[in-house]
Design an enzyme around this catalytic site. Structure first.
Site, PDB file in Angstrom:
ATOM      1  N   ARG A  42       0.862  -1.196   0.000  1.00 31.32           N
ATOM      2  CA  ARG A  42       0.000   0.000   0.000  1.00 31.32           C
ATOM      3  C   ARG A  42       0.889   1.234   0.000  1.00 31.32           C
ATOM      4  O   ARG A  42       1.409   1.626   1.032  1.00 31.32           O
ATOM      5  CB  ARG A  42      -0.924  -0.014   1.220  1.00 31.32           C
ATOM      6  CG  ARG A  42      -1.644   1.307   1.444  1.00 31.32           C
ATOM      7  CD  ARG A  42      -2.820   1.173   2.379  1.00 31.32           C
ATOM      8  NE  ARG A  42      -2.484   0.715   3.712  1.00 31.32           N
ATOM      9  CZ  ARG A  42      -1.997   1.503   4.689  1.00 31.32           C
ATOM     10  NH1 ARG A  42      -1.746   2.762   4.447  1.00 31.32           N
ATOM     11  NH2 ARG A  42      -1.759   0.997   5.887  1.00 31.32           N
ATOM     12  N   HIS A  61      -3.797   4.736   4.540  1.00 25.25           N
ATOM     13  CA  HIS A  61      -4.891   3.785   4.768  1.00 25.25           C
ATOM     14  C   HIS A  61      -6.188   4.327   4.167  1.00 25.25           C
ATOM     15  O   HIS A  61      -6.941   3.602   3.514  1.00 25.25           O
ATOM     16  CB  HIS A  61      -5.047   3.542   6.255  1.00 25.25           C
ATOM     17  CG  HIS A  61      -6.213   2.679   6.617  1.00 25.25           C
ATOM     18  ND1 HIS A  61      -6.350   1.385   6.176  1.00 25.25           N
ATOM     19  CD2 HIS A  61      -7.330   2.941   7.359  1.00 25.25           C
ATOM     20  CE1 HIS A  61      -7.478   0.870   6.648  1.00 25.25           C
ATOM     21  NE2 HIS A  61      -8.092   1.798   7.346  1.00 25.25           N
ATOM     22  N   TYR A 107       3.216   6.450  11.376  1.00 22.91           N
ATOM     23  CA  TYR A 107       3.507   5.069  11.777  1.00 22.91           C
ATOM     24  C   TYR A 107       4.475   4.337  10.854  1.00 22.91           C
ATOM     25  O   TYR A 107       4.802   3.185  11.097  1.00 22.91           O
ATOM     26  CB  TYR A 107       2.201   4.261  11.894  1.00 22.91           C
ATOM     27  CG  TYR A 107       1.319   4.251  10.667  1.00 22.91           C
ATOM     28  CD1 TYR A 107       1.566   3.385   9.600  1.00 22.91           C
ATOM     29  CD2 TYR A 107       0.221   5.104  10.570  1.00 22.91           C
ATOM     30  CE1 TYR A 107       0.756   3.370   8.487  1.00 22.91           C
ATOM     31  CE2 TYR A 107      -0.604   5.100   9.453  1.00 22.91           C
ATOM     32  CZ  TYR A 107      -0.334   4.230   8.414  1.00 22.91           C
ATOM     33  OH  TYR A 107      -1.130   4.222   7.296  1.00 22.91           O
TER      34      TYR A 107
END
Length: 374
Positions: A274, A278, A287
């Site tokens: 990815r 998100h 993160y």
């Protein structure tokens, strides 16, 4: 959608070719691959027909355009929160293109590209991410379920649909998607066991994109090769390079043909990444670091196939430019159509839950109407 329609099993393997399935079983942790990241093909004879290669490229270009325009629309207040899928086009196109419109597709919230590949209209997809009722109903000619927001619940549902087709005596199959994080949920394991025990014509796509929201795969499980989880349920598991659309398509087409032949379910782990956040409202820098994403841009599925197609003379710079123009025009026409849909009314969110509303829904609807002064 006609020109960009799904490939519809034009290269589906014959039953004889299935006798040694899975040919790409995870004997090692190295994902099966047909096209190297630099666009070269070590075994040209194993590649799909040139027309299929070009069609897969068109689909990937088309869904990336949707993804890129989605970001712009969100930031200008013309689209709601949606999960981008940039970098995962090879995984979504290569798998969905192996289906026909008679098959079932159970997408997660990140699988907009897979649904578009199978034929979901762009205008209706935009309406869905605008929370418009026009996007809540799937087209009658497609067995595409609404994008699943809960994690893993779609897997048992897909098994049920597959068993229904089996009992009706059709050759139709069901395909369900899940992420690496979702494969740690109970529904994932129950579905695989159920499908294996009843020989359901179901294809489980496990898109390992490296992250379960903000948790890396290495943290949420000690397993390295997620395809091996199929072993526990007595079904084939295949690990494939999800950024290699040719490999993903070939493996999925074989699994679909196998299911149609009555040989049961398959778990396919597509190893991808990815690249984006998100959701469009997420900040991945909180993160993960640049080191986490290093190298994945060079593995881009579209660039990889484009280099190959240009080298083979299947694509030219001029035909590529014409394709991009065609895709952009198609999207703008769909956006204009979506703009004509009326804004949803607050109480409409309860109108499509059951054919006959429960007393609780009736009470909730009345409460909403009171709050908005109607």
């Amino acid at each position: 959608m006609t020109k960009l329609s799904a490939i519809s099993n034009t290269a589906a393997p014959t039953p004889d070719a299935l006798t040694d399935f899975p040919r790409h079983a995870p004997a090692t942790d190295i994902p099966f691959q047909l096209l190297a990241p630099d666009g070269t093909a070590p075994n040209p004879d194993a590649l799909p027909d040139p027309q299929i290669r070009l069609s897969l490229y068109r689909h990937m270009r088309r869904i990336r355009h949707f993804d890129e325009r989605g970001w712009v629309l969100y930031r200008t207040g013309r689209l709601g929160v949606f999960p981008p899928f940039k970098g995962m086009e090879g995984s979504q196109v290569g798998t969905a293109a192996a289906l026909t419109s008679d098959d079932w597709l159970f997408p997660t919230y990140r699988d907009t590209g897979a649904a578009l590949t199978l034929g979901l209209p762009i205008a209706r997809t935009l309406a869905y991410w605008r929370t418009s009722p026009h996007g809540w109903h799937m087209p009658e000619h497609l067995k595409v379920l609404p994008f699943y927001i809960p994690i893993a619940t779609q897997y048992p549902h897909a098994v049920g649909a597959a068993l229904a087709e089996q009992r009706k005596g059709t050759k139709n199959v069901a395909m369900a998607y899940i992420g690496d994080g979702g494969s740690s949920e109970g529904d994932f394991h129950e579905a695989l066991n159920f499908a294996g025990a009843l020989n359901a014509p179901c294809i489980f796509i496990l898109q390992n994109n490296g992250w379960a929201i903000s948790v890396p795969t290495r943290t949420q499980t000690r397993a390295v090769n997620l395809a091996r989880r199929a072993d526990g349920y007595g079904i084939p598991g295949v690990r494939v390079d999800g950024n290699d659309v040719l490999a993903t398509y070939q493996v999925t087409a074989e699994a679909v043909a196998r299911a149609r032949a009555g040989q049961g379910p398959t778990l396919i782990e597509t190893v991808t990444y990815r690249i984006a956040a998100h959701t469009v409202a997420d900040d991945p820098t909180r993160y993960r670091t640049d080191a986490d994403t290093a190298g994945w841009a060079e593995k881009d599925p579209i660039t990889r196939l484009r280099v190959h197609l240009l080298a083979e003379g299947i694509l030219t710079e001029d035909s590529d430019a014409a394709l991009l123009k065609e895709i952009a025009e198609e999207f703008e026409a769909a956006l204009n159509e979506a703009d004509t849909y009326p804004e949803p009314e607050p109480a409409e969110i309860l109108d499509h839950v059951f054919a006959e509303p429960t007393p609780q829904l009736v009470a909730q609807r009345a409460e909403i109407l009171r709050e908005v002064g109607e």
